[in-house]
Scaffold this active site. Structure first.
Site, PDB file in Angstrom:
ATOM      1  N   ARG A   1      13.524  38.122  -8.320  1.00 30.12           N
ATOM      2  CA  ARG A   1      14.790  38.861  -8.354  1.00 30.12           C
ATOM      3  C   ARG A   1      15.970  37.958  -8.001  1.00 30.12           C
ATOM      4  NH1 ARG A   1      16.041  43.847  -9.185  1.00 30.12           N
ATOM      5  NH2 ARG A   1      17.971  44.772  -8.382  1.00 30.12           N
TER       6      ARG A   1
ATOM      7  N   ASN B   1      22.831  35.998 -13.284  1.00 34.27           N
ATOM      8  CA  ASN B   1      23.891  36.954 -13.593  1.00 34.27           C
ATOM      9  C   ASN B   1      25.171  36.690 -12.810  1.00 34.27           C
ATOM     10  OD1 ASN B   1      23.010  39.023 -15.625  1.00 34.27           O
ATOM     11  ND2 ASN B   1      21.251  39.069 -14.257  1.00 34.27           N
TER      12      ASN B   1
ATOM     13  N   GLN C   1      33.106  36.115 -16.405  1.00 34.81           N
ATOM     14  CA  GLN C   1      33.837  37.216 -17.030  1.00 34.81           C
ATOM     15  C   GLN C   1      34.868  37.809 -16.080  1.00 34.81           C
ATOM     16  OE1 GLN C   1      31.031  39.942 -18.875  1.00 34.81           O
ATOM     17  NE2 GLN C   1      30.739  38.522 -20.565  1.00 34.81           N
TER      18      GLN C   1
ATOM     19  N   VAL D   1      27.812  47.441 -17.332  1.00 37.59           N
ATOM     20  CA  VAL D   1      26.580  48.088 -17.774  1.00 37.59           C
ATOM     21  C   VAL D   1      25.372  47.177 -17.565  1.00 37.59           C
ATOM     22  CG1 VAL D   1      25.390  49.117 -19.763  1.00 37.59           C
ATOM     23  CG2 VAL D   1      27.861  49.436 -19.477  1.00 37.59           C
ATOM     24  N   GLY D   2      25.560  45.863 -17.810  1.00 40.57           N
ATOM     25  CA  GLY D   2      24.450  44.920 -17.709  1.00 40.57           C
ATOM     26  C   GLY D   2      23.824  44.910 -16.333  1.00 40.57           C
ATOM     27  N   ASN D   3      22.511  44.956 -16.273  1.00 37.83           N
ATOM     28  CA  ASN D   3      21.783  45.042 -15.003  1.00 37.83           C
ATOM     29  C   ASN D   3      21.522  43.677 -14.375  1.00 37.83           C
ATOM     30  OD1 ASN D   3      21.456  47.875 -14.892  1.00 37.83           O
ATOM     31  ND2 ASN D   3      19.909  47.741 -16.505  1.00 37.83           N
TER      32      ASN D   3
ATOM     33  N   ASP E   1      21.676  57.723 -15.397  1.00 39.33           N
ATOM     34  CA  ASP E   1      20.807  58.383 -14.422  1.00 39.33           C
ATOM     35  C   ASP E   1      21.282  59.817 -14.164  1.00 39.33           C
ATOM     36  OD1 ASP E   1      19.430  55.820 -13.908  1.00 39.33           O
ATOM     37  OD2 ASP E   1      21.330  55.284 -12.961  1.00 39.33           O
TER      38      ASP E   1
ATOM     39  N   HIS F   1      21.613  51.426  -9.216  1.00 34.95           N
ATOM     40  CA  HIS F   1      20.978  51.744 -10.498  1.00 34.95           C
ATOM     41  C   HIS F   1      19.652  50.975 -10.544  1.00 34.95           C
ATOM     42  CE1 HIS F   1      20.351  52.647 -14.677  1.00 34.95           C
ATOM     43  NE2 HIS F   1      20.359  51.371 -15.001  1.00 34.95           N
TER      44      HIS F   1
END
Length: 469
Positions: free
Chosen positions: A124, A131, A138, A155-157, A185, A213
Protein backbone atom coordinates in the site's frame (compact mmCIF):
# COMPACT_ATOMS: atom_id res chain seq x y z
CA UNK A 1 -11.60 15.67 -15.48
CA UNK A 2 -12.41 19.35 -15.38
CA UNK A 3 -15.29 21.62 -16.21
CA UNK A 4 -15.78 25.35 -16.73
CA UNK A 5 -17.87 28.06 -18.38
CA UNK A 6 -16.79 31.47 -19.60
CA UNK A 7 -17.80 34.25 -21.98
CA UNK A 8 -15.07 33.17 -24.38
CA UNK A 9 -14.14 29.65 -25.41
CA UNK A 10 -12.23 28.41 -22.36
CA UNK A 11 -10.31 25.18 -22.52
CA UNK A 12 -11.15 23.92 -19.09
CA UNK A 13 -13.35 26.49 -17.42
CA UNK A 14 -17.04 27.04 -17.16
CA UNK A 15 -19.35 29.44 -15.41
CA UNK A 16 -22.97 28.53 -14.75
CA UNK A 17 -24.42 31.00 -17.22
CA UNK A 18 -26.87 29.38 -19.66
CA UNK A 19 -25.83 29.65 -23.32
CA UNK A 20 -22.22 30.21 -22.33
CA UNK A 21 -19.91 27.45 -23.41
CA UNK A 22 -18.73 25.06 -20.75
CA UNK A 23 -15.51 23.08 -20.99
CA UNK A 24 -14.62 19.77 -19.38
CA UNK A 25 -11.21 18.13 -19.15
CA UNK A 26 -10.67 14.53 -18.09
CA UNK A 27 -7.24 13.62 -16.66
CA UNK A 28 -6.70 9.92 -17.26
CA UNK A 29 -4.44 7.48 -15.38
CA UNK A 30 -0.79 8.49 -15.36
CA UNK A 31 0.44 4.91 -15.52
CA UNK A 32 -1.73 2.07 -16.66
CA UNK A 33 -2.22 -0.89 -18.94
CA UNK A 34 -5.02 -1.24 -21.39
CA UNK A 35 -7.87 -3.27 -19.90
CA UNK A 36 -6.63 -2.98 -16.32
CA UNK A 37 -9.52 -4.20 -14.11
CA UNK A 38 -8.80 -1.66 -11.39
CA UNK A 39 -9.32 1.42 -13.54
CA UNK A 40 -12.22 3.32 -11.93
CA UNK A 41 -14.43 3.69 -14.99
CA UNK A 42 -14.52 3.94 -18.77
CA UNK A 43 -14.11 7.71 -19.28
CA UNK A 44 -16.21 7.94 -22.49
CA UNK A 45 -19.24 6.98 -20.39
CA UNK A 46 -18.61 10.00 -18.17
CA UNK A 47 -17.84 12.28 -21.11
CA UNK A 48 -21.08 11.30 -22.82
CA UNK A 49 -23.15 11.90 -19.68
CA UNK A 50 -21.67 15.37 -19.32
CA UNK A 51 -21.99 16.20 -23.00
CA UNK A 52 -25.67 15.17 -22.97
CA UNK A 53 -26.41 17.76 -20.30
CA UNK A 54 -26.91 15.36 -17.38
CA UNK A 55 -24.65 17.43 -15.12
CA UNK A 56 -24.84 21.11 -16.05
CA UNK A 57 -28.28 21.20 -17.61
CA UNK A 58 -29.88 20.75 -21.01
CA UNK A 59 -29.27 24.35 -22.08
CA UNK A 60 -25.54 24.57 -21.30
CA UNK A 61 -23.23 24.34 -24.37
CA UNK A 62 -20.06 22.39 -23.70
CA UNK A 63 -16.39 22.24 -24.60
CA UNK A 64 -14.68 19.01 -23.50
CA UNK A 65 -10.94 19.13 -22.86
CA UNK A 66 -9.52 15.63 -22.46
CA UNK A 67 -6.16 15.13 -20.74
CA UNK A 68 -4.24 11.88 -21.14
CA UNK A 69 -0.67 10.62 -21.03
CA UNK A 70 1.37 11.02 -24.21
CA UNK A 71 1.43 7.32 -25.26
CA UNK A 72 -2.39 7.30 -25.27
CA UNK A 73 -2.92 10.33 -27.50
CA UNK A 74 -3.72 8.20 -30.55
CA UNK A 75 -6.39 6.37 -28.58
CA UNK A 76 -7.69 9.70 -27.31
CA UNK A 77 -8.11 10.88 -30.89
CA UNK A 78 -10.41 7.90 -31.39
CA UNK A 79 -12.45 8.99 -28.36
CA UNK A 80 -12.72 12.46 -29.89
CA UNK A 81 -14.06 10.98 -33.13
CA UNK A 82 -16.65 8.96 -31.25
CA UNK A 83 -17.84 11.99 -29.29
CA UNK A 84 -18.13 13.93 -32.53
CA UNK A 85 -20.08 11.07 -34.11
CA UNK A 86 -22.61 11.14 -31.26
CA UNK A 87 -23.85 14.44 -32.76
CA UNK A 88 -24.66 15.80 -29.31
CA UNK A 89 -26.27 19.24 -29.66
CA UNK A 90 -24.59 20.71 -26.56
CA UNK A 91 -21.08 19.59 -27.50
CA UNK A 92 -19.39 22.45 -29.35
CA UNK A 93 -15.77 21.27 -29.29
CA UNK A 94 -13.53 18.46 -28.01
CA UNK A 95 -9.86 19.25 -27.28
CA UNK A 96 -7.47 16.36 -26.58
CA UNK A 97 -4.15 17.18 -24.87
CA UNK A 98 -1.28 15.65 -22.94
CA UNK A 99 -0.26 18.97 -21.37
CA UNK A 100 -1.48 20.00 -17.91
CA UNK A 101 -1.01 23.69 -18.70
CA UNK A 102 -3.49 23.32 -21.56
CA UNK A 103 -6.00 21.17 -19.71
CA UNK A 104 -6.07 23.16 -16.47
CA UNK A 105 -6.07 26.69 -17.90
CA UNK A 106 -8.75 28.90 -16.24
CA UNK A 107 -10.49 25.90 -14.71
CA UNK A 108 -13.77 26.11 -12.79
CA UNK A 109 -14.36 22.42 -12.08
CA UNK A 110 -11.77 19.63 -12.25
CA UNK A 111 -12.64 15.94 -12.14
CA UNK A 112 -9.42 13.97 -11.59
CA UNK A 113 -10.20 10.43 -12.67
CA UNK A 114 -6.74 9.01 -13.33
CA UNK A 115 -4.53 7.33 -10.74
CA UNK A 116 -2.03 4.51 -10.42
CA UNK A 117 -3.96 1.26 -9.86
CA UNK A 118 -2.75 -1.25 -7.34
CA UNK A 119 -0.76 -4.08 -8.95
CA UNK A 120 -0.45 -7.62 -7.72
CA UNK A 121 2.14 -7.77 -4.96
CA UNK A 122 2.26 -3.99 -4.53
CA UNK A 123 2.47 -2.72 -0.97
CA UNK A 124 0.00 0.00 0.00
CA UNK A 125 2.86 2.39 0.70
CA UNK A 126 4.13 1.83 -2.85
CA UNK A 127 0.68 2.65 -4.19
CA UNK A 128 0.56 5.82 -2.11
CA UNK A 129 4.05 6.83 -3.25
CA UNK A 130 3.12 6.45 -6.92
CA UNK A 131 -0.06 8.46 -6.51
CA UNK A 132 1.60 11.21 -4.48
CA UNK A 133 3.70 11.95 -7.56
CA UNK A 134 0.60 12.12 -9.81
CA UNK A 135 -1.57 14.25 -7.55
CA UNK A 136 1.28 16.52 -6.48
CA UNK A 137 1.78 17.31 -10.16
CA UNK A 138 -1.90 17.86 -10.87
CA UNK A 139 -2.38 19.89 -7.69
CA UNK A 140 0.55 22.13 -8.62
CA UNK A 141 -0.86 22.56 -12.14
CA UNK A 142 -4.24 23.54 -10.71
CA UNK A 143 -2.51 26.00 -8.42
CA UNK A 144 -0.65 27.55 -11.35
CA UNK A 145 -3.24 27.54 -14.14
CA UNK A 146 -6.77 27.16 -12.73
CA UNK A 147 -9.00 29.82 -11.24
CA UNK A 148 -8.71 30.19 -7.48
CA UNK A 149 -12.42 29.40 -7.25
CA UNK A 150 -11.94 26.03 -8.95
CA UNK A 151 -13.88 23.06 -7.57
CA UNK A 152 -11.82 19.85 -7.65
CA UNK A 153 -13.33 16.36 -7.50
CA UNK A 154 -10.90 13.44 -7.08
CA UNK A 155 -12.04 10.01 -8.24
CA UNK A 156 -8.77 8.07 -8.68
CA UNK A 157 -8.07 5.76 -5.75
CA UNK A 158 -7.07 5.98 -2.96
CA UNK A 159 -9.38 8.94 -3.53
CA UNK A 160 -9.39 10.51 -0.06
CA UNK A 161 -5.63 10.69 0.33
CA UNK A 162 -5.05 11.57 -3.33
CA UNK A 163 -7.43 14.49 -2.84
CA UNK A 164 -5.58 15.61 0.28
CA UNK A 165 -2.25 15.56 -1.58
CA UNK A 166 -3.71 17.54 -4.49
CA UNK A 167 -5.03 20.11 -2.01
CA UNK A 168 -1.69 20.42 -0.20
CA UNK A 169 0.03 20.89 -3.55
CA UNK A 170 -2.29 23.80 -4.43
CA UNK A 171 -1.87 26.17 -1.44
CA UNK A 172 -3.49 29.16 -3.16
CA UNK A 173 -6.79 27.28 -3.64
CA UNK A 174 -9.07 26.94 -0.58
CA UNK A 175 -9.05 23.46 0.94
CA UNK A 176 -12.85 23.51 0.95
CA UNK A 177 -12.78 23.50 -2.87
CA UNK A 178 -11.43 19.94 -2.91
CA UNK A 179 -13.69 16.91 -2.53
CA UNK A 180 -13.42 13.21 -3.30
CA UNK A 181 -16.00 10.77 -4.57
CA UNK A 182 -17.88 8.69 -2.00
CA UNK A 183 -21.17 9.16 -3.85
CA UNK A 184 -20.77 5.73 -5.44
CA UNK A 185 -20.81 4.17 -1.96
CA UNK A 186 -23.72 6.44 -1.03
CA UNK A 187 -25.69 5.26 -4.05
CA UNK A 188 -24.86 1.63 -3.32
CA UNK A 189 -26.21 2.03 0.21
CA UNK A 190 -29.44 3.59 -1.08
CA UNK A 191 -29.83 0.79 -3.60
CA UNK A 192 -29.40 -1.98 -0.99
CA UNK A 193 -32.07 -0.42 1.24
CA UNK A 194 -34.43 0.01 -1.71
CA UNK A 195 -33.95 -3.60 -2.81
CA UNK A 196 -34.57 -4.85 0.72
CA UNK A 197 -37.86 -2.94 0.98
CA UNK A 198 -39.04 -3.32 -2.61
CA UNK A 199 -39.08 0.44 -3.28
CA UNK A 200 -37.14 2.67 -5.69
CA UNK A 201 -33.83 4.29 -4.81
CA UNK A 202 -35.54 7.70 -5.01
CA UNK A 203 -37.69 6.64 -2.05
CA UNK A 204 -34.55 6.44 0.14
CA UNK A 205 -32.71 9.52 1.38
CA UNK A 206 -30.11 10.67 3.91
CA UNK A 207 -27.93 7.60 4.09
CA UNK A 208 -24.38 8.49 5.14
CA UNK A 209 -20.93 7.22 4.16
CA UNK A 210 -18.45 8.09 6.89
CA UNK A 211 -14.70 8.08 6.33
CA UNK A 212 -12.53 6.49 3.69
CA UNK A 213 -13.49 5.18 0.26
CA UNK A 214 -12.15 1.76 1.24
CA UNK A 215 -13.28 -1.37 3.03
CA UNK A 216 -13.22 0.56 6.33
CA UNK A 217 -15.92 3.02 5.23
CA UNK A 218 -19.01 3.10 7.44
CA UNK A 219 -22.39 3.08 5.65
CA UNK A 220 -24.77 4.55 8.25
CA UNK A 221 -28.57 4.48 7.97
CA UNK A 222 -29.39 5.59 11.52
CA UNK A 223 -30.62 8.93 10.14
CA UNK A 224 -31.92 7.68 6.77
CA UNK A 225 -35.57 7.88 5.76
CA UNK A 226 -37.61 5.81 3.33
CA UNK A 227 -40.99 6.40 1.73
CA UNK A 228 -43.11 3.29 2.18
CA UNK A 229 -46.64 3.42 0.78
CA UNK A 230 -46.66 7.21 0.92
CA UNK A 231 -45.37 7.44 4.49
CA UNK A 232 -41.83 8.53 5.39
CA UNK A 233 -40.29 6.41 8.14
CA UNK A 234 -36.82 5.65 9.48
CA UNK A 235 -34.93 2.86 7.75
CA UNK A 236 -34.47 0.90 11.00
CA UNK A 237 -38.20 1.11 11.62
CA UNK A 238 -39.05 0.07 8.08
CA UNK A 239 -36.67 -2.90 7.83
CA UNK A 240 -36.96 -4.19 11.41
CA UNK A 241 -33.78 -6.25 11.08
CA UNK A 242 -30.99 -4.68 13.11
CA UNK A 243 -28.62 -7.61 12.60
CA UNK A 244 -28.82 -7.22 8.80
CA UNK A 245 -28.34 -3.45 8.97
CA UNK A 246 -25.31 -3.81 11.27
CA UNK A 247 -23.89 -6.81 9.43
CA UNK A 248 -24.54 -7.92 5.86
CA UNK A 249 -25.71 -4.48 4.71
CA UNK A 250 -22.46 -2.80 5.80
CA UNK A 251 -20.28 -5.58 4.39
CA UNK A 252 -22.14 -5.55 1.06
CA UNK A 253 -21.58 -1.82 0.58
CA UNK A 254 -17.96 -1.97 1.76
CA UNK A 255 -17.09 -4.85 -0.56
CA UNK A 256 -19.29 -3.99 -3.53
CA UNK A 257 -16.42 -2.76 -5.68
CA UNK A 258 -14.51 -6.02 -5.21
CA UNK A 259 -17.65 -7.99 -5.98
CA UNK A 260 -18.11 -6.11 -9.26
CA UNK A 261 -14.50 -6.80 -10.27
CA UNK A 262 -14.87 -10.49 -9.41
CA UNK A 263 -18.04 -10.77 -11.49
CA UNK A 264 -17.13 -8.78 -14.61
CA UNK A 265 -13.30 -8.79 -14.40
CA UNK A 266 -13.44 -5.00 -14.58
CA UNK A 267 -14.22 -2.36 -12.00
CA UNK A 268 -17.38 -0.29 -11.82
CA UNK A 269 -18.03 1.76 -14.96
CA UNK A 270 -21.68 2.79 -15.34
CA UNK A 271 -22.29 3.23 -11.63
CA UNK A 272 -19.04 5.20 -11.16
CA UNK A 273 -19.87 7.54 -14.05
CA UNK A 274 -23.38 8.06 -12.66
CA UNK A 275 -22.00 8.79 -9.17
CA UNK A 276 -19.55 11.38 -10.53
CA UNK A 277 -22.38 13.09 -12.37
CA UNK A 278 -24.51 13.10 -9.20
CA UNK A 279 -21.62 14.53 -7.17
CA UNK A 280 -20.79 17.34 -9.61
CA UNK A 281 -24.44 18.18 -10.31
CA UNK A 282 -25.06 18.67 -6.59
CA UNK A 283 -22.02 20.94 -6.35
CA UNK A 284 -23.35 22.93 -9.31
CA UNK A 285 -27.04 23.14 -8.42
CA UNK A 286 -27.13 22.30 -4.70
CA UNK A 287 -28.81 19.52 -2.72
CA UNK A 288 -32.63 19.26 -2.53
CA UNK A 289 -34.32 20.72 0.53
CA UNK A 290 -34.41 18.28 3.44
CA UNK A 291 -31.77 15.99 1.94
CA UNK A 292 -28.05 15.54 2.45
CA UNK A 293 -25.43 13.58 0.55
CA UNK A 294 -22.05 11.99 1.29
CA UNK A 295 -18.87 13.64 0.11
CA UNK A 296 -15.20 13.38 1.05
CA UNK A 297 -14.19 16.85 2.29
CA UNK A 298 -11.60 18.40 4.57
CA UNK A 299 -12.42 17.53 8.18
CA UNK A 300 -11.43 20.90 9.67
CA UNK A 301 -14.14 22.30 11.95
CA UNK A 302 -16.34 19.18 12.09
CA UNK A 303 -18.36 18.46 15.25
CA UNK A 304 -18.11 14.65 15.10
CA UNK A 305 -14.72 14.13 16.72
CA UNK A 306 -12.91 13.37 13.46
CA UNK A 307 -9.29 14.63 13.56
CA UNK A 308 -8.58 17.72 11.50
CA UNK A 309 -6.66 17.77 8.22
CA UNK A 310 -8.14 14.53 6.90
CA UNK A 311 -10.12 14.14 3.68
CA UNK A 312 -13.04 12.30 5.31
CA UNK A 313 -16.51 11.52 3.99
CA UNK A 314 -19.25 13.41 5.86
CA UNK A 315 -22.95 14.15 5.34
CA UNK A 316 -23.14 17.59 3.70
CA UNK A 317 -25.67 19.99 2.27
CA UNK A 318 -24.73 22.25 -0.64
CA UNK A 319 -25.99 25.69 -1.58
CA UNK A 320 -24.45 28.25 -3.94
CA UNK A 321 -21.65 25.77 -4.70
CA UNK A 322 -20.58 25.74 -1.05
CA UNK A 323 -20.91 22.66 1.14
CA UNK A 324 -21.58 22.61 4.88
CA UNK A 325 -21.46 19.79 7.39
CA UNK A 326 -24.82 18.44 8.53
CA UNK A 327 -24.62 19.23 12.23
CA UNK A 328 -26.22 17.75 15.32
CA UNK A 329 -26.69 14.12 14.27
CA UNK A 330 -26.53 11.85 17.34
CA UNK A 331 -23.77 9.22 17.15
CA UNK A 332 -24.24 5.95 19.02
CA UNK A 333 -21.44 3.74 20.33
CA UNK A 334 -21.62 1.36 17.35
CA UNK A 335 -21.24 4.25 14.92
CA UNK A 336 -18.48 5.87 16.98
CA UNK A 337 -16.35 2.74 16.78
CA UNK A 338 -16.81 2.45 13.01
CA UNK A 339 -16.10 6.15 12.42
CA UNK A 340 -12.92 6.03 14.51
CA UNK A 341 -11.67 2.94 12.69
CA UNK A 342 -11.89 4.54 9.25
CA UNK A 343 -10.41 7.80 10.60
CA UNK A 344 -7.43 5.81 11.91
CA UNK A 345 -6.85 4.31 8.47
CA UNK A 346 -7.00 7.75 6.83
CA UNK A 347 -4.56 9.18 9.39
CA UNK A 348 -2.10 6.38 8.60
CA UNK A 349 -2.48 6.94 4.87
CA UNK A 350 -1.97 10.66 5.34
CA UNK A 351 1.19 10.14 7.41
CA UNK A 352 2.72 7.94 4.70
CA UNK A 353 1.64 10.17 1.82
CA UNK A 354 2.74 13.42 3.45
CA UNK A 355 6.15 11.87 4.15
CA UNK A 356 6.53 11.09 0.44
CA UNK A 357 5.25 14.56 -0.42
CA UNK A 358 7.77 16.20 1.92
CA UNK A 359 10.57 14.16 0.40
CA UNK A 360 9.49 15.38 -3.00
CA UNK A 361 9.63 19.02 -1.90
CA UNK A 362 13.03 18.45 -0.27
CA UNK A 363 14.36 16.80 -3.39
CA UNK A 364 13.11 19.61 -5.61
CA UNK A 365 14.74 22.21 -3.33
CA UNK A 366 17.92 20.16 -3.28
CA UNK A 367 18.23 20.04 -7.07
CA UNK A 368 17.25 23.69 -7.46
CA UNK A 369 20.15 24.62 -5.17
CA UNK A 370 22.41 22.21 -7.00
CA UNK A 371 21.66 23.76 -10.37
CA UNK A 372 22.23 27.25 -8.98
CA UNK A 373 25.54 26.32 -7.35
CA UNK A 374 26.76 24.46 -10.43
CA UNK A 375 25.98 27.43 -12.64
CA UNK A 376 27.86 29.74 -10.27
CA UNK A 377 30.97 27.57 -10.26
CA UNK A 378 30.97 27.27 -14.04
CA UNK A 379 30.42 31.00 -14.47
CA UNK A 380 33.45 31.76 -12.27
CA UNK A 381 35.48 29.07 -14.05
CA UNK A 382 36.96 27.62 -10.87
CA UNK A 383 36.72 23.94 -11.69
CA UNK A 384 39.88 22.15 -10.58
CA UNK A 385 42.00 20.08 -12.91
CA UNK A 386 44.08 17.82 -10.70
CA UNK A 387 44.21 15.85 -7.49
CA UNK A 388 46.44 16.99 -4.62
CA UNK A 389 48.84 14.67 -2.89
CA UNK A 390 48.34 13.54 0.72
CA UNK A 391 51.31 15.74 1.72
CA UNK A 392 49.30 18.91 1.08
CA UNK A 393 47.31 20.56 3.90
CA UNK A 394 44.14 18.60 4.55
CA UNK A 395 40.57 19.71 5.14
CA UNK A 396 38.11 17.59 7.07
CA UNK A 397 34.64 17.21 5.47
CA UNK A 398 31.95 15.95 7.86
CA UNK A 399 34.45 13.50 9.30
CA UNK A 400 35.56 12.29 5.83
CA UNK A 401 38.89 13.04 4.16
CA UNK A 402 39.18 15.68 1.45
CA UNK A 403 41.85 18.13 0.38
CA UNK A 404 42.35 21.72 -0.76
CA UNK A 405 45.54 23.56 -1.56
CA UNK A 406 47.18 25.94 0.92
CA UNK A 407 45.09 28.92 -0.16
CA UNK A 408 41.83 27.01 -0.08
CA UNK A 409 41.50 27.10 -3.86
CA UNK A 410 38.92 24.51 -4.95
CA UNK A 411 40.40 21.41 -6.55
CA UNK A 412 39.16 17.97 -7.49
CA UNK A 413 39.42 15.64 -4.55
CA UNK A 414 38.72 12.08 -3.57
CA UNK A 415 36.22 11.65 -0.77
CA UNK A 416 36.62 8.41 1.14
CA UNK A 417 33.57 7.18 3.01
CA UNK A 418 32.23 3.86 4.19
CA UNK A 419 29.65 2.17 1.97
CA UNK A 420 27.02 2.42 4.71
CA UNK A 421 26.88 6.20 4.32
CA UNK A 422 26.45 6.16 0.55
CA UNK A 423 23.04 6.43 -1.09
CA UNK A 424 21.74 6.84 -4.61
CA UNK A 425 21.22 10.35 -5.90
CA UNK A 426 17.46 10.28 -5.43
CA UNK A 427 17.98 9.62 -1.73
CA UNK A 428 20.73 12.17 -1.14
CA UNK A 429 20.63 13.87 2.24
CA UNK A 430 22.95 16.59 3.59
CA UNK A 431 26.40 15.19 4.27
CA UNK A 432 25.96 12.02 2.20
CA UNK A 433 27.80 10.92 -0.92
CA UNK A 434 26.39 9.27 -4.03
CA UNK A 435 27.26 5.59 -4.40
CA UNK A 436 29.62 5.81 -7.37
CA UNK A 437 32.92 4.66 -5.92
CA UNK A 438 35.10 7.70 -5.18
CA UNK A 439 33.29 10.77 -6.54
CA UNK A 440 35.37 13.72 -7.71
CA UNK A 441 34.34 17.06 -6.30
CA UNK A 442 35.14 20.63 -5.36
CA UNK A 443 35.71 21.71 -1.77
CA UNK A 444 36.78 24.94 -0.13
CA UNK A 445 36.74 26.43 3.38
CA UNK A 446 33.30 27.69 4.33
CA UNK A 447 31.63 26.29 1.22
CA UNK A 448 28.07 25.19 2.01
CA UNK A 449 27.36 23.25 -1.17
CA UNK A 450 29.90 20.95 -2.81
CA UNK A 451 29.37 20.04 -6.44
CA UNK A 452 31.14 17.25 -8.25
CA UNK A 453 31.17 14.85 -11.16
CA UNK A 454 31.43 11.08 -11.01
CA UNK A 455 31.48 9.53 -14.45
CA UNK A 456 28.33 10.70 -16.21
CA UNK A 457 26.51 11.49 -12.96
CA UNK A 458 26.64 14.61 -10.86
CA UNK A 459 26.38 14.75 -7.08
CA UNK A 460 26.17 17.32 -4.34
CA UNK A 461 26.79 17.39 -0.61
CA UNK A 462 25.99 19.93 2.05
CA UNK A 463 28.18 20.79 4.99
CA UNK A 464 31.05 22.88 6.36
CA UNK A 465 34.72 22.51 5.46
CA UNK A 466 37.00 23.04 8.47
CA UNK A 467 40.81 23.26 8.76
CA UNK A 468 42.44 20.18 10.27
CA UNK A 469 45.82 20.85 11.85
Amino acid sequence: MTTTTAPRRPRVAARPAPQRQLGAALPRPQSRRRGDPEQPLDPPLLQTCIAKGDVFGKDQPLILVLLDITPMMTVLEGVVMELQDCALPLLREVIPTDKEEVAFKDLDIAILVGSMPRREGMERKDLLKANVKIFKSQGAALDKYAKKTVKVVVVGNPANTNCLIASKSAPSIPKENFSCLTRLDHNRAKSQIALKLGVTANDVKNVIIWGNHSSTQYPDVNHAKVNVKGKEVGVYEAIKDDSWLKGDFILTVQQRGAAVIKARKLSSAMSAAKAICDHVRDIWFGTPAGEFVSMGVISDGNSYGVPEDLLYSFPVVIKDKTWKFVEGLPINDFSREKMDLTAKELAEEKETAVEFLSRGFEKQKFFDQKRKATAEYRKNNIWGTGRPTPQEPRWRWKGQDSWCDRDGVPVFTSLSTSHSTRVEIHQVRPGFVQDHGSPQGIVAPGVQWVIGLAGSSSWLMHGEVAWEK
